[in-house]
Design a protein around this motif. Sequence first.
Motif, short mmCIF file in Angstrom:
data_model
loop_
_atom_site.label_atom_id
_atom_site.label_comp_id
_atom_site.label_asym_id
_atom_site.label_seq_id
_atom_site.Cartn_x
_atom_site.Cartn_y
_atom_site.Cartn_z
N MET A 77 75.68 51.27 66.89
CA MET A 77 76.37 51.61 65.64
C MET A 77 77.73 50.92 65.56
O MET A 77 78.07 50.31 64.55
CB MET A 77 76.54 53.12 65.54
CG MET A 77 77.33 53.60 64.32
SD MET A 77 77.67 55.39 64.38
CE MET A 77 78.91 55.44 65.71
N TRP A 78 78.50 51.01 66.64
CA TRP A 78 79.85 50.47 66.65
C TRP A 78 79.83 48.95 66.61
O TRP A 78 80.66 48.33 65.93
CB TRP A 78 80.59 50.96 67.88
CG TRP A 78 82.06 51.15 67.67
CD1 TRP A 78 83.07 50.59 68.40
CD2 TRP A 78 82.70 51.96 66.69
NE1 TRP A 78 84.29 51.00 67.92
CE2 TRP A 78 84.10 51.84 66.87
CE3 TRP A 78 82.22 52.77 65.65
CZ2 TRP A 78 85.01 52.50 66.07
CZ3 TRP A 78 83.14 53.42 64.85
CH2 TRP A 78 84.50 53.29 65.06
N SER A 79 78.88 48.34 67.31
CA SER A 79 78.76 46.88 67.29
C SER A 79 78.43 46.37 65.89
O SER A 79 79.03 45.41 65.40
CB SER A 79 77.69 46.44 68.29
OG SER A 79 77.47 45.04 68.20
N SER A 80 77.48 47.04 65.23
CA SER A 80 77.10 46.63 63.87
C SER A 80 78.23 46.85 62.88
O SER A 80 78.49 46.00 62.02
CB SER A 80 75.86 47.41 63.43
OG SER A 80 74.74 47.10 64.24
N ALA A 81 78.92 47.99 63.01
CA ALA A 81 80.03 48.27 62.10
C ALA A 81 81.16 47.28 62.29
O ALA A 81 81.79 46.84 61.32
CB ALA A 81 80.53 49.70 62.33
N ALA A 82 81.44 46.89 63.55
CA ALA A 82 82.51 45.93 63.83
C ALA A 82 82.18 44.56 63.24
O ALA A 82 83.08 43.84 62.78
CB ALA A 82 82.74 45.83 65.32
N ARG A 83 80.90 44.20 63.23
CA ARG A 83 80.51 42.92 62.62
C ARG A 83 80.64 42.98 61.10
O ARG A 83 81.02 41.98 60.48
CB ARG A 83 79.08 42.57 63.03
CG ARG A 83 78.96 42.21 64.50
CD ARG A 83 77.55 41.82 64.88
NE ARG A 83 77.09 40.66 64.12
CZ ARG A 83 75.89 40.07 64.32
NH1 ARG A 83 75.07 40.55 65.23
NH2 ARG A 83 75.55 39.03 63.59
#
Length: 361
Positions: A77-83
Amino acid sequence: MQAHDEAEVTMSVAVVRVSCAAGWFRDERVSRRLDGVLRYEDLEPCLAELLDRSALRHSARVAAVDRAGNALTYGQMWSSAARVAGGLLDQGVGPADRVVVHYPNGFRWLYAFLGVVLAGGVPVLPDPTCSDPELEWIADDSGAVLTLDGELPDGVAFLDEGAAPDELAVLYYVRKRGGGLHGVELTNENILSTIEAVVHAMDLTAEGARTVLTAPLSTAAGSAVQLLPTLAAGGTVVAAGARGVRVPWRHLRASFPAARCVRGWGVAETGGIGLLLPTDQRAAHPRSVGVPFGGMEVALLGPAADQGVGELLCRGPSVARRYWNDPESTAETFDDGWFHTGDQVHIDGDGFVTPVAVRVS
Protein backbone atom coordinates in the motif's frame (compact mmCIF):
# COMPACT_ATOMS: atom_id res chain seq x y z
CA MET A 1 -45.04 43.82 26.27
CA GLN A 2 -41.55 44.94 25.31
CA ALA A 3 -40.03 43.48 28.51
CA HIS A 4 -41.80 40.17 27.86
CA ASP A 5 -40.39 39.98 24.32
CA GLU A 6 -36.87 40.69 25.57
CA ALA A 7 -37.16 37.92 28.16
CA GLU A 8 -38.20 35.45 25.48
CA VAL A 9 -35.24 36.45 23.31
CA THR A 10 -32.87 35.93 26.24
CA MET A 11 -34.30 32.47 26.93
CA SER A 12 -34.08 31.42 23.28
CA VAL A 13 -30.32 31.87 23.17
CA ALA A 14 -29.50 30.25 26.52
CA VAL A 15 -26.56 27.83 26.27
CA VAL A 16 -26.32 25.10 28.88
CA ARG A 17 -23.17 22.98 28.97
CA VAL A 18 -23.73 19.31 29.79
CA SER A 19 -21.19 17.02 31.43
CA CYS A 20 -20.96 13.25 31.15
CA ALA A 21 -21.23 12.35 34.83
CA ALA A 22 -20.47 8.64 34.49
CA GLY A 23 -17.16 9.21 32.72
CA TRP A 24 -17.50 6.66 29.91
CA PHE A 25 -14.56 6.57 27.48
CA ARG A 26 -12.48 8.76 29.78
CA ASP A 27 -9.17 9.67 28.13
CA GLU A 28 -6.46 11.17 30.33
CA ARG A 29 -4.48 12.35 27.30
CA VAL A 30 -6.74 15.35 26.73
CA SER A 31 -6.30 18.60 28.63
CA ARG A 32 -7.90 22.03 28.44
CA ARG A 33 -5.96 24.72 26.59
CA LEU A 34 -6.10 28.49 26.96
CA ASP A 35 -8.90 28.71 24.40
CA GLY A 36 -11.06 26.50 26.64
CA VAL A 37 -11.08 23.52 24.26
CA LEU A 38 -9.94 20.05 25.31
CA ARG A 39 -7.05 18.87 23.13
CA TYR A 40 -4.78 15.84 22.85
CA GLU A 41 -1.20 15.98 24.05
CA ASP A 42 1.79 14.71 22.03
CA LEU A 43 0.10 14.19 18.65
CA GLU A 44 2.20 13.53 15.57
CA PRO A 45 2.74 16.75 13.56
CA CYS A 46 0.67 15.55 10.62
CA LEU A 47 -1.24 12.66 9.10
CA ALA A 48 1.56 11.71 6.68
CA GLU A 49 4.07 11.16 9.49
CA LEU A 50 1.63 9.09 11.56
CA LEU A 51 0.79 6.80 8.65
CA ASP A 52 4.42 6.54 7.57
CA ARG A 53 5.40 5.24 11.01
CA SER A 54 2.56 2.74 10.98
CA ALA A 55 3.36 1.48 7.46
CA LEU A 56 7.01 0.94 8.32
CA ARG A 57 6.20 -0.77 11.61
CA HIS A 58 3.59 -3.12 10.09
CA SER A 59 4.91 -3.53 6.55
CA ALA A 60 4.18 -7.27 6.38
CA ARG A 61 0.66 -7.06 7.84
CA VAL A 62 -2.47 -6.97 5.69
CA ALA A 63 -3.74 -3.40 5.52
CA ALA A 64 -6.83 -3.87 3.36
CA VAL A 65 -9.01 -6.52 1.77
CA ASP A 66 -11.29 -5.65 -1.16
CA ARG A 67 -14.71 -7.09 -2.01
CA ALA A 68 -13.14 -9.77 -4.19
CA GLY A 69 -10.97 -10.97 -1.31
CA ASN A 70 -7.71 -9.49 -2.61
CA ALA A 71 -5.32 -8.57 0.20
CA LEU A 72 -2.92 -5.62 0.32
CA THR A 73 -0.06 -5.40 2.81
CA TYR A 74 1.09 -2.17 4.41
CA GLY A 75 4.31 -2.37 2.44
CA GLN A 76 2.47 -2.75 -0.87
CA MET A 77 0.00 0.00 0.00
CA TRP A 78 2.70 2.47 1.02
CA SER A 79 4.89 1.70 -1.99
CA SER A 80 1.99 2.24 -4.41
CA ALA A 81 0.85 5.41 -2.66
CA ALA A 82 4.40 6.82 -2.70
CA ARG A 83 4.60 6.23 -6.46
CA VAL A 84 1.29 8.06 -6.89
CA ALA A 85 2.79 10.90 -4.84
CA GLY A 86 5.79 10.96 -7.17
CA GLY A 87 3.49 11.06 -10.18
CA LEU A 88 1.57 13.96 -8.65
CA LEU A 89 4.84 15.78 -8.06
CA ASP A 90 5.70 15.31 -11.75
CA GLN A 91 2.37 16.93 -12.62
CA GLY A 92 3.16 19.98 -10.52
CA VAL A 93 1.20 19.17 -7.36
CA GLY A 94 2.89 20.88 -4.41
CA PRO A 95 2.37 21.46 -0.70
CA ALA A 96 -1.19 22.46 0.26
CA ASP A 97 -2.48 22.02 -3.32
CA ARG A 98 -6.00 20.62 -3.40
CA VAL A 99 -6.64 17.44 -5.41
CA VAL A 100 -10.10 15.94 -5.91
CA VAL A 101 -10.21 12.19 -5.23
CA HIS A 102 -13.19 10.58 -6.95
CA TYR A 103 -13.22 6.78 -7.01
CA PRO A 104 -15.53 4.17 -5.49
CA ASN A 105 -14.33 2.34 -2.39
CA GLY A 106 -11.34 0.20 -3.29
CA PHE A 107 -7.58 0.08 -3.64
CA ARG A 108 -7.51 2.90 -6.23
CA TRP A 109 -9.25 5.24 -3.79
CA LEU A 110 -6.72 4.25 -1.13
CA TYR A 111 -3.70 4.82 -3.39
CA ALA A 112 -5.08 8.16 -4.60
CA PHE A 113 -5.94 9.52 -1.14
CA LEU A 114 -2.66 8.44 0.45
CA GLY A 115 -0.74 9.58 -2.62
CA VAL A 116 -2.12 13.11 -2.27
CA VAL A 117 -1.25 13.10 1.46
CA LEU A 118 2.30 11.88 0.78
CA ALA A 119 2.73 14.53 -1.92
CA GLY A 120 1.93 17.21 0.67
CA GLY A 121 -1.40 18.00 -0.95
CA VAL A 122 -4.92 18.17 0.45
CA PRO A 123 -7.43 15.49 -0.63
CA VAL A 124 -10.76 17.00 -1.66
CA LEU A 125 -13.50 14.44 -1.00
CA PRO A 126 -16.90 15.04 -2.65
CA ASP A 127 -20.18 13.90 -1.14
CA PRO A 128 -20.87 10.46 -2.69
CA THR A 129 -24.21 11.64 -4.08
CA CYS A 130 -22.67 14.45 -6.15
CA SER A 131 -23.68 14.82 -9.78
CA ASP A 132 -21.16 15.56 -12.53
CA PRO A 133 -21.99 19.30 -12.54
CA GLU A 134 -21.56 19.36 -8.76
CA LEU A 135 -18.18 17.65 -9.07
CA GLU A 136 -17.11 20.35 -11.52
CA TRP A 137 -18.31 23.01 -9.07
CA ILE A 138 -16.36 21.38 -6.22
CA ALA A 139 -13.18 21.34 -8.29
CA ASP A 140 -13.66 25.03 -9.03
CA ASP A 141 -14.70 26.07 -5.52
CA SER A 142 -11.82 24.23 -3.86
CA GLY A 143 -9.28 25.58 -6.34
CA ALA A 144 -8.21 22.01 -7.07
CA VAL A 145 -5.21 21.68 -9.37
CA LEU A 146 -6.20 18.17 -10.43
CA THR A 147 -9.02 15.63 -10.27
CA LEU A 148 -8.14 11.96 -9.85
CA ASP A 149 -10.87 9.80 -11.37
CA GLY A 150 -9.13 7.63 -13.94
CA GLU A 151 -5.63 6.25 -14.35
CA LEU A 152 -3.48 7.02 -11.34
CA PRO A 153 -0.28 9.07 -11.68
CA ASP A 154 2.93 7.04 -11.43
CA GLY A 155 6.41 8.27 -10.66
CA VAL A 156 9.44 7.86 -8.46
CA ALA A 157 8.38 7.16 -4.86
CA PHE A 158 8.06 10.40 -2.90
CA LEU A 159 7.22 11.43 0.67
CA ASP A 160 6.73 15.09 1.57
CA GLU A 161 8.57 16.24 4.68
CA GLY A 162 5.29 16.92 6.44
CA ALA A 163 3.02 19.73 7.52
CA ALA A 164 2.08 21.52 10.73
CA PRO A 165 -0.80 20.51 13.03
CA ASP A 166 -2.88 23.60 12.17
CA GLU A 167 -2.53 23.21 8.39
CA LEU A 168 -5.39 21.92 6.27
CA ALA A 169 -5.31 18.12 5.90
CA VAL A 170 -8.62 17.09 4.27
CA LEU A 171 -11.48 18.99 2.65
CA TYR A 172 -14.85 17.20 2.81
CA TYR A 173 -17.67 18.56 0.67
CA VAL A 174 -21.05 18.02 2.32
CA ARG A 175 -24.64 19.08 1.74
CA LYS A 176 -25.78 22.38 3.23
CA ARG A 177 -28.86 22.41 5.39
CA GLY A 178 -30.78 24.49 2.85
CA GLY A 179 -29.30 22.87 -0.25
CA GLY A 180 -26.05 23.14 -2.15
CA LEU A 181 -22.58 22.10 -1.02
CA HIS A 182 -19.70 23.50 0.96
CA GLY A 183 -16.31 22.25 2.07
CA VAL A 184 -15.53 21.33 5.67
CA GLU A 185 -11.93 22.15 6.60
CA LEU A 186 -10.23 19.58 8.82
CA THR A 187 -6.68 20.29 9.94
CA ASN A 188 -4.02 17.74 10.77
CA GLU A 189 -4.86 18.19 14.45
CA ASN A 190 -8.55 17.56 13.74
CA ILE A 191 -7.86 14.33 11.84
CA LEU A 192 -5.22 13.08 14.27
CA SER A 193 -7.56 13.77 17.20
CA THR A 194 -10.31 11.71 15.56
CA ILE A 195 -7.82 8.89 15.04
CA GLU A 196 -6.68 8.99 18.68
CA ALA A 197 -10.28 9.06 19.95
CA VAL A 198 -11.41 6.09 17.86
CA VAL A 199 -8.32 3.97 18.54
CA HIS A 200 -8.76 4.53 22.28
CA ALA A 201 -12.53 4.05 22.46
CA MET A 202 -12.59 1.00 20.17
CA ASP A 203 -9.35 -0.54 21.51
CA LEU A 204 -7.93 -0.91 17.99
CA THR A 205 -4.42 -1.52 19.31
CA ALA A 206 -5.18 -5.22 19.77
CA GLU A 207 -3.25 -7.25 17.18
CA GLY A 208 -5.46 -8.54 14.40
CA ALA A 209 -8.11 -5.80 14.71
CA ARG A 210 -10.28 -5.70 11.58
CA THR A 211 -12.74 -2.95 10.61
CA VAL A 212 -15.53 -3.47 8.09
CA LEU A 213 -15.97 -0.37 5.90
CA THR A 214 -19.68 0.42 5.99
CA ALA A 215 -19.59 3.94 4.55
CA PRO A 216 -18.15 5.58 1.42
CA LEU A 217 -14.49 6.47 1.95
CA SER A 218 -15.20 9.97 0.63
CA THR A 219 -17.15 10.67 3.84
CA ALA A 220 -15.76 11.45 7.28
CA ALA A 221 -17.43 8.31 8.63
CA GLY A 222 -15.69 6.14 6.05
CA SER A 223 -12.20 7.66 5.97
CA ALA A 224 -11.65 9.58 9.22
CA VAL A 225 -13.52 7.18 11.52
CA GLN A 226 -13.20 3.73 9.94
CA LEU A 227 -10.16 3.73 7.65
CA LEU A 228 -7.49 5.98 9.17
CA PRO A 229 -7.70 4.84 12.81
CA THR A 230 -7.44 1.23 11.66
CA LEU A 231 -4.39 1.95 9.52
CA ALA A 232 -2.79 4.01 12.29
CA ALA A 233 -3.16 1.05 14.66
CA GLY A 234 -1.84 -1.54 12.20
CA GLY A 235 -5.21 -3.21 11.69
CA THR A 236 -7.01 -4.38 8.54
CA VAL A 237 -9.92 -2.69 6.75
CA VAL A 238 -12.35 -4.96 4.95
CA ALA A 239 -14.53 -3.61 2.15
CA ALA A 240 -18.30 -4.11 2.24
CA GLY A 241 -21.00 -2.90 -0.11
CA ALA A 242 -20.96 -1.94 -3.76
CA ARG A 243 -19.35 1.31 -4.90
CA GLY A 244 -19.16 2.62 -1.37
CA VAL A 245 -22.90 2.48 -0.63
CA ARG A 246 -23.76 2.31 3.06
CA VAL A 247 -24.62 -1.18 4.27
CA PRO A 248 -27.61 -1.77 6.68
CA TRP A 249 -26.38 -2.99 10.01
CA ARG A 250 -28.81 -6.13 9.86
CA HIS A 251 -26.85 -7.27 6.73
CA LEU A 252 -23.55 -6.72 8.51
CA ARG A 253 -24.60 -8.77 11.52
CA ALA A 254 -25.59 -11.62 9.22
CA SER A 255 -22.29 -11.47 7.32
CA PHE A 256 -20.06 -10.84 10.35
CA PRO A 257 -21.80 -12.50 13.33
CA ALA A 258 -18.73 -12.26 15.57
CA ALA A 259 -18.17 -8.54 14.87
CA ARG A 260 -18.88 -5.79 17.38
CA CYS A 261 -21.40 -3.32 15.94
CA VAL A 262 -21.34 0.13 17.54
CA ARG A 263 -23.75 3.03 17.52
CA GLY A 264 -22.71 6.64 17.57
CA TRP A 265 -23.05 10.06 16.00
CA GLY A 266 -20.75 12.37 14.13
CA VAL A 267 -20.62 14.59 11.06
CA ALA A 268 -17.79 15.96 8.96
CA GLU A 269 -17.81 19.19 10.97
CA THR A 270 -16.96 17.22 14.13
CA GLY A 271 -14.28 15.16 12.41
CA GLY A 272 -16.75 12.31 11.94
CA ILE A 273 -17.00 11.60 15.67
CA GLY A 274 -18.70 13.09 18.71
CA LEU A 275 -20.91 10.56 20.48
CA LEU A 276 -20.55 6.84 21.10
CA LEU A 277 -22.93 4.46 22.88
CA PRO A 278 -21.25 2.10 25.35
CA THR A 279 -22.10 -1.48 24.36
CA ASP A 280 -23.34 -2.38 27.84
CA GLN A 281 -25.74 0.58 27.80
CA ARG A 282 -27.68 -0.26 24.63
CA ALA A 283 -30.55 -1.95 26.45
CA ALA A 284 -30.87 0.83 29.01
CA HIS A 285 -30.71 3.57 26.35
CA PRO A 286 -32.26 2.02 23.19
CA ARG A 287 -32.79 5.34 21.36
CA SER A 288 -29.62 7.10 22.43
CA VAL A 289 -26.76 7.80 20.02
CA GLY A 290 -24.27 7.86 22.87
CA VAL A 291 -22.18 10.03 25.17
CA PRO A 292 -19.33 12.42 24.30
CA PHE A 293 -15.85 10.97 23.84
CA GLY A 294 -12.47 11.93 22.44
CA GLY A 295 -12.33 15.29 24.22
CA MET A 296 -15.73 16.26 22.86
CA GLU A 297 -17.96 18.50 24.96
CA VAL A 298 -21.64 19.11 24.35
CA ALA A 299 -24.06 21.90 25.17
CA LEU A 300 -27.71 22.71 24.55
CA LEU A 301 -29.12 25.88 23.00
CA GLY A 302 -32.70 27.01 23.40
CA PRO A 303 -35.44 27.98 25.84
CA ALA A 304 -35.66 24.45 27.32
CA ALA A 305 -31.90 23.92 27.52
CA ASP A 306 -31.91 23.91 31.33
CA GLN A 307 -34.46 21.09 31.15
CA GLY A 308 -32.18 18.96 28.99
CA VAL A 309 -33.73 19.69 25.57
CA GLY A 310 -32.40 21.92 22.80
CA GLU A 311 -30.12 22.22 19.82
CA LEU A 312 -26.97 20.12 20.19
CA LEU A 313 -23.70 22.10 20.23
CA CYS A 314 -20.29 20.39 20.14
CA ARG A 315 -16.71 21.47 20.62
CA GLY A 316 -13.49 19.51 20.91
CA PRO A 317 -10.14 18.74 19.26
CA SER A 318 -11.68 17.17 16.17
CA VAL A 319 -14.21 19.95 15.46
CA ALA A 320 -13.58 21.90 12.24
CA ARG A 321 -12.61 25.56 12.40
CA ARG A 322 -14.70 26.76 9.45
CA TYR A 323 -16.19 26.06 6.04
CA TRP A 324 -14.05 26.56 2.98
CA ASN A 325 -14.81 29.74 1.06
CA ASP A 326 -18.15 30.18 2.86
CA PRO A 327 -17.92 32.89 5.55
CA GLU A 328 -21.69 33.25 5.86
CA SER A 329 -22.26 29.59 6.79
CA THR A 330 -19.19 29.69 9.02
CA ALA A 331 -20.59 32.65 10.98
CA GLU A 332 -23.97 30.93 11.34
CA THR A 333 -22.60 27.54 12.39
CA PHE A 334 -19.35 28.03 14.32
CA ASP A 335 -19.33 30.22 17.42
CA ASP A 336 -16.39 30.52 19.85
CA GLY A 337 -15.30 26.94 19.16
CA TRP A 338 -18.85 25.54 19.34
CA PHE A 339 -20.38 23.82 16.30
CA HIS A 340 -24.15 24.30 16.01
CA THR A 341 -25.41 20.96 14.71
CA GLY A 342 -28.99 21.99 13.95
CA ASP A 343 -30.20 18.79 15.66
CA GLN A 344 -32.72 18.90 18.50
CA VAL A 345 -31.85 16.43 21.25
CA HIS A 346 -32.48 15.46 24.85
CA ILE A 347 -29.49 14.91 27.16
CA ASP A 348 -30.03 13.10 30.46
CA GLY A 349 -28.09 13.49 33.68
CA ASP A 350 -25.46 10.94 32.66
CA GLY A 351 -24.76 12.63 29.34
CA PHE A 352 -26.68 10.24 27.05
CA VAL A 353 -27.87 12.09 23.95
CA THR A 354 -31.16 11.11 22.31
CA PRO A 355 -32.45 12.73 19.10
CA VAL A 356 -35.73 14.62 19.33
CA ALA A 357 -35.91 16.03 15.81
CA VAL A 358 -32.92 15.67 13.51
CA ARG A 359 -32.28 18.29 10.85
CA VAL A 360 -33.00 17.43 7.25
CA SER A 361 -30.18 18.56 4.98
